[in-house]
Design a protein around this motif. Sequence first.
Motif, PDB file in Angstrom:
ATOM      1  N   TYR A  72      -3.168   2.519   7.882  1.00  0.00           N
ATOM      2  CA  TYR A  72      -3.992   1.663   7.030  1.00  0.00           C
ATOM      3  C   TYR A  72      -3.240   0.469   6.463  1.00  0.00           C
ATOM      4  CZ  TYR A  72      -7.002   5.736   7.296  1.00  0.00           C
ATOM      5  OH  TYR A  72      -7.761   6.764   7.766  1.00  0.00           O
ATOM      6  N   SER A  73      -1.931   0.601   6.270  1.00  0.00           N
ATOM      7  CA  SER A  73      -1.172  -0.519   5.691  1.00  0.00           C
ATOM      8  C   SER A  73      -0.735  -1.527   6.740  1.00  0.00           C
ATOM      9  CB  SER A  73       0.056   0.002   4.938  1.00  0.00           C
ATOM     10  OG  SER A  73       0.929   0.693   5.799  1.00  0.00           O
ATOM     11  N   TYR A 129       1.194  -6.862  -0.177  1.00  0.00           N
ATOM     12  CA  TYR A 129       1.199  -7.239   1.241  1.00  0.00           C
ATOM     13  C   TYR A 129       0.156  -6.531   2.117  1.00  0.00           C
ATOM     14  CZ  TYR A 129       5.708  -9.406   0.188  1.00  0.00           C
ATOM     15  OH  TYR A 129       6.704 -10.183  -0.331  1.00  0.00           O
ATOM     16  N   ALA A 130      -0.182  -5.300   1.810  1.00  0.00           N
ATOM     17  CA  ALA A 130      -1.049  -4.529   2.711  1.00  0.00           C
ATOM     18  C   ALA A 130      -2.494  -5.026   2.681  1.00  0.00           C
ATOM     19  CB  ALA A 130      -1.003  -3.052   2.336  1.00  0.00           C
ATOM     20  N   PRO A 131      -3.180  -4.946   3.830  1.00  0.00           N
ATOM     21  CA  PRO A 131      -2.643  -4.541   5.136  1.00  0.00           C
ATOM     22  C   PRO A 131      -1.992  -5.723   5.858  1.00  0.00           C
ATOM     23  CG  PRO A 131      -4.988  -4.941   5.342  1.00  0.00           C
ATOM     24  CD  PRO A 131      -4.632  -5.164   3.886  1.00  0.00           C
ATOM     25  N   VAL A 132      -0.935  -5.434   6.601  1.00  0.00           N
ATOM     26  CA  VAL A 132      -0.240  -6.450   7.388  1.00  0.00           C
ATOM     27  C   VAL A 132      -0.692  -6.335   8.836  1.00  0.00           C
ATOM     28  CG1 VAL A 132       1.992  -7.273   8.211  1.00  0.00           C
ATOM     29  CG2 VAL A 132       1.756  -6.428   5.864  1.00  0.00           C
ATOM     30  N   ASP A 133      -1.298  -7.390   9.361  1.00  0.00           N
ATOM     31  CA  ASP A 133      -1.767  -7.351  10.744  1.00  0.00           C
ATOM     32  C   ASP A 133      -0.708  -7.912  11.672  1.00  0.00           C
ATOM     33  OD1 ASP A 133      -1.910  -9.978  10.108  1.00  0.00           O
ATOM     34  OD2 ASP A 133      -4.061 -10.192  10.380  1.00  0.00           O
ATOM     35  N   SER A 134      -1.027  -7.936  12.948  1.00  0.00           N
ATOM     36  CA  SER A 134      -0.124  -8.489  13.954  1.00  0.00           C
ATOM     37  C   SER A 134      -0.920  -9.409  14.863  1.00  0.00           C
ATOM     38  CB  SER A 134       0.510  -7.360  14.780  1.00  0.00           C
ATOM     39  OG  SER A 134      -0.477  -6.698  15.545  1.00  0.00           O
ATOM     40  N   THR A 135      -0.205 -10.112  15.739  1.00  0.00           N
ATOM     41  CA  THR A 135      -0.893 -11.015  16.666  1.00  0.00           C
ATOM     42  C   THR A 135      -1.806 -10.243  17.602  1.00  0.00           C
ATOM     43  OG1 THR A 135       1.030 -10.881  18.144  1.00  0.00           O
ATOM     44  CG2 THR A 135       0.943 -12.732  16.603  1.00  0.00           C
ATOM     45  N   ALA A 136      -1.457  -8.980  17.866  1.00  0.00           N
ATOM     46  CA  ALA A 136      -2.273  -8.172  18.773  1.00  0.00           C
ATOM     47  C   ALA A 136      -3.458  -7.532  18.062  1.00  0.00           C
ATOM     48  CB  ALA A 136      -1.418  -7.072  19.418  1.00  0.00           C
ATOM     49  N   LYS A 137      -3.320  -7.326  16.739  1.00  0.00           N
ATOM     50  CA  LYS A 137      -4.367  -6.659  15.975  1.00  0.00           C
ATOM     51  C   LYS A 137      -4.606  -7.427  14.680  1.00  0.00           C
ATOM     52  CE  LYS A 137      -3.396  -2.031  17.796  1.00  0.00           C
ATOM     53  NZ  LYS A 137      -3.081  -0.621  17.466  1.00  0.00           N
ATOM     54  N   SER A 138      -5.270  -8.551  14.794  1.00  0.00           N
ATOM     55  CA  SER A 138      -5.543  -9.370  13.622  1.00  0.00           C
ATOM     56  C   SER A 138      -6.698  -8.792  12.817  1.00  0.00           C
ATOM     57  CB  SER A 138      -5.882 -10.801  14.051  1.00  0.00           C
ATOM     58  OG  SER A 138      -4.786 -11.380  14.736  1.00  0.00           O
ATOM     59  N   ILE A 139      -6.559  -8.837  11.496  1.00  0.00           N
ATOM     60  CA  ILE A 139      -7.617  -8.373  10.602  1.00  0.00           C
ATOM     61  C   ILE A 139      -8.294  -9.615  10.036  1.00  0.00           C
ATOM     62  CG2 ILE A 139      -8.176  -6.959   8.601  1.00  0.00           C
ATOM     63  CD1 ILE A 139      -5.437  -5.605   9.006  1.00  0.00           C
ATOM     64  N   ILE A 140      -9.479  -9.895  10.513  1.00  0.00           N
ATOM     65  CA  ILE A 140     -10.147 -11.150  10.169  1.00  0.00           C
ATOM     66  C   ILE A 140     -11.010 -11.021   8.919  1.00  0.00           C
ATOM     67  CG2 ILE A 140     -11.763 -12.910  10.981  1.00  0.00           C
ATOM     68  CD1 ILE A 140     -10.905 -12.208  13.838  1.00  0.00           C
ATOM     69  N   MET A 148      -8.890  -1.329   3.964  1.00  0.00           N
ATOM     70  CA  MET A 148      -7.604  -0.806   4.425  1.00  0.00           C
ATOM     71  C   MET A 148      -6.600  -0.715   3.280  1.00  0.00           C
ATOM     72  SD  MET A 148      -7.189  -2.588   8.180  1.00  0.00           S
ATOM     73  CE  MET A 148      -5.698  -1.664   8.569  1.00  0.00           C
ATOM     74  N   LYS A 149      -6.646  -1.672   2.364  1.00  0.00           N
ATOM     75  CA  LYS A 149      -5.756  -1.620   1.200  1.00  0.00           C
ATOM     76  C   LYS A 149      -6.080  -0.402   0.347  1.00  0.00           C
ATOM     77  CE  LYS A 149      -4.670  -5.466  -0.937  1.00  0.00           C
ATOM     78  NZ  LYS A 149      -3.187  -5.544  -0.834  1.00  0.00           N
ATOM     79  N   LYS A 150      -7.368  -0.162   0.121  1.00  0.00           N
ATOM     80  CA  LYS A 150      -7.780   0.991  -0.681  1.00  0.00           C
ATOM     81  C   LYS A 150      -7.356   2.301  -0.013  1.00  0.00           C
ATOM     82  CE  LYS A 150     -11.758  -1.158  -2.961  1.00  0.00           C
ATOM     83  NZ  LYS A 150     -13.243  -1.153  -3.103  1.00  0.00           N
ATOM     84  N   LYS A 151      -7.506   2.357   1.317  1.00  0.00           N
ATOM     85  CA  LYS A 151      -7.112   3.571   2.037  1.00  0.00           C
ATOM     86  C   LYS A 151      -5.594   3.746   2.017  1.00  0.00           C
ATOM     87  CE  LYS A 151     -11.144   3.855   5.060  1.00  0.00           C
ATOM     88  NZ  LYS A 151     -11.661   3.815   6.457  1.00  0.00           N
TER      89      LYS A 151
END
Length: 228
Positions: A72-73, A129-140, A148-151
């Motif tokens: 989740y983070s 900072y959370a959640p931190v995404d990546s280029t492969a899994k962007s959180i739009i 995700m932050k709450k979880k």
Amino acid sequence: MFFIEKLSNSLSLKISSYLNLSEDQKEIIAYGAFNLIQTIWCIFVVLLLGVIFSVTAKAFIISFVISILRKYSGGAHSSSPNRCALIGAIVSVGLALIIKYTSIYINYKIVMAIGVSSFLLAYYIIYKYAPVDSTAKSIIKEVTRQKMKKKSFFVLNALATVVIVILISYLIIGLEFLLITVNCIYAGVLWQVITLTPKGCLALLKIDILFKYLTEKFGGENNEKQNV
């Protein structure tokens, strides 16, 4: 294409052909198969290194804590499933070895102090900072980010509760392995939240690049793409 991806696609193709499934259903099966095979492979690598260095239980606890909090983070991802498994196993076993050889110097009061400091830092970093995404899994979507932050906080709260229960158990029965278990939880939490910071992400990126160079130099992977 990586071995795990080939295997999951092959499995998906066979199941889809047998059940006469649509293309969308085939992709869902391939995704599920990839995650399952990747999880099994990661567990195997941790088990293998854990047995070699005699820290299997400790490494599994650390790996589990990192994985459940990371779900989740978020955080930086390796560009190869094999490197993802290897780096994760090396980190878990490395931290387990540190705990193994320092546990004799750590008493209950020190464990308490480390725990309070670790979780305060973890709550702060996740909040910032959370959640931190990546280029492969962007959180739009912002809604998704907030969920995700709450979880992430929920998982952290659950881990803190487990730690409290274990520490109370230690006061009652006094078994040393309980303190070691708590230290493993601390190690997993600290590693994961540190990798959420910009410097932590950069460090993981450099480690991934180093492993990529080594695997290619000694006959490993080539022409990679983001998969993990």
